[in-house]
Design a protein around this motif. Structure first.
Motif, PDB file in Angstrom:
ATOM      1  N   ILE A   1     104.962  26.815  34.788  1.00 46.37           N
ATOM      2  CA  ILE A   1     106.047  26.940  35.752  1.00 46.37           C
ATOM      3  C   ILE A   1     105.804  25.948  36.880  1.00 46.37           C
ATOM      4  O   ILE A   1     104.763  26.007  37.551  1.00 46.37           O
ATOM      5  CB  ILE A   1     106.144  28.364  36.338  1.00 46.37           C
ATOM      6  CG1 ILE A   1     106.088  29.426  35.223  1.00 46.37           C
ATOM      7  CG2 ILE A   1     107.404  28.510  37.183  1.00 46.37           C
ATOM      8  CD1 ILE A   1     107.228  29.396  34.268  1.00 46.37           C
TER       9      ILE A   1
ATOM     10  N   ALA B   1     110.202  31.061  41.880  1.00 46.16           N
ATOM     11  CA  ALA B   1     109.320  30.892  40.722  1.00 46.16           C
ATOM     12  C   ALA B   1     108.197  31.917  40.657  1.00 46.16           C
ATOM     13  O   ALA B   1     107.716  32.229  39.562  1.00 46.16           O
ATOM     14  CB  ALA B   1     108.723  29.479  40.744  1.00 46.16           C
TER      15      ALA B   1
ATOM     16  N   ALA C   1     106.740  33.470  37.178  1.00 50.29           N
ATOM     17  CA  ALA C   1     105.387  33.248  36.680  1.00 50.29           C
ATOM     18  C   ALA C   1     104.672  34.568  36.419  1.00 50.29           C
ATOM     19  O   ALA C   1     103.962  34.722  35.414  1.00 50.29           O
ATOM     20  CB  ALA C   1     104.598  32.406  37.686  1.00 50.29           C
TER      21      ALA C   1
END
Length: 218
Positions: free
Chosen positions: A25, A36, A40
């Motif tokens: 990622i 994100a 993740a």
């Protein structure tokens, strides 16, 4: 669709990315890191940043005429430059200034550690939204130059035209909303606070430790 905050948007994106196989990622700081982080965590994937900088039109820096990503060459909106009566050479000073700031942020976020090895890997590039798409385009071209097995761009919301244009830059584009009345990324979040370098570092440290990360950074 209006998201409560970046963390909620990331949780919803993670549901759409469950088919990813052992991905890396890469988040575009600063706002993309908050999106994100839950991705993740849900995918049990490593999280890192891919630093990008907008190249602004000198008389009006908020108007992006291009962008540059670490490890890549500047990517220009050539039609816009033409309409403005400019060339890439006209903004050489801006490019150099943004490269210096890019290097500062890379050092701040990653120190001496290089980007993860991307060759042959599945890479998911994450941002908090797509307006003009300049920085995302620069990021995707830098990632593609590393010869990954697959590149996915994942964003909660974006301009319909920009999202369509990104389909030629990534193997897959995952987007939750493409509102026809899109004007700015922030209008699609109830809470859209600006993050600073310390916020990014806190999110990266939490991801590395396997924690959820502080809620106020969402």
């Amino acid at each position: 669709m209006v998201f409560a905050d970046r963390a909620q948007a990331g949780e919803l994106l993670a549901e759409r990315l469950q088919g990813a196989r052992d991905p890396v990622i890469l988040a575009l700081p600063r706002g993309g890191v908050a999106v994100a982080a839950p991705i993740a965590r849900r995918l049990r994937a490593p999280l890192d940043v891919l630093v990008t900088r907008k190249i602004g039109y000198p008389p009006s820096p908020e108007l992006g005429v291009g962008a540059v990503a670490e490890g890549g060459e500047p990517v220009f909106h050539r039609e816009l430059l033409r309409r403005l009566g400019m060339t890439p050479e006209s903004v050489a000073d801006v490019v150099e200034r943004e490269r210096r700031e890019l290097a500062r942020r890379v050092s701040a976020y990653r120190g001496d550690r290089p980007l993860p090895e991307l060759a042959g890997r599945e890479v998911i590039v994450v941002d908090d939204g797509l307006a003009t798409g300049g920085t995302a385009r620069a990021a995707l071209r830098a990632v593609n130059a590393a010869k990954p097995a697959k590149v996915t761009l994942a964003v909660p919301v974006g301009s319909p035209d920009t999202v369509a244009s990104m389909r030629g830059e990534a193997d897959e584009v995952v987007v939750l909303a493409t509102p026809v009345d899109f004007r700015a990324v922030g209008q699609w979040y109830e809470h859209f606070e600006q993050l600073d370098d310390d916020d990014v570092l806190d999110l990266l440290d939490a991801a590395s430790a396997g924690d959820d990360g502080p809620d106020e950074l969402a």
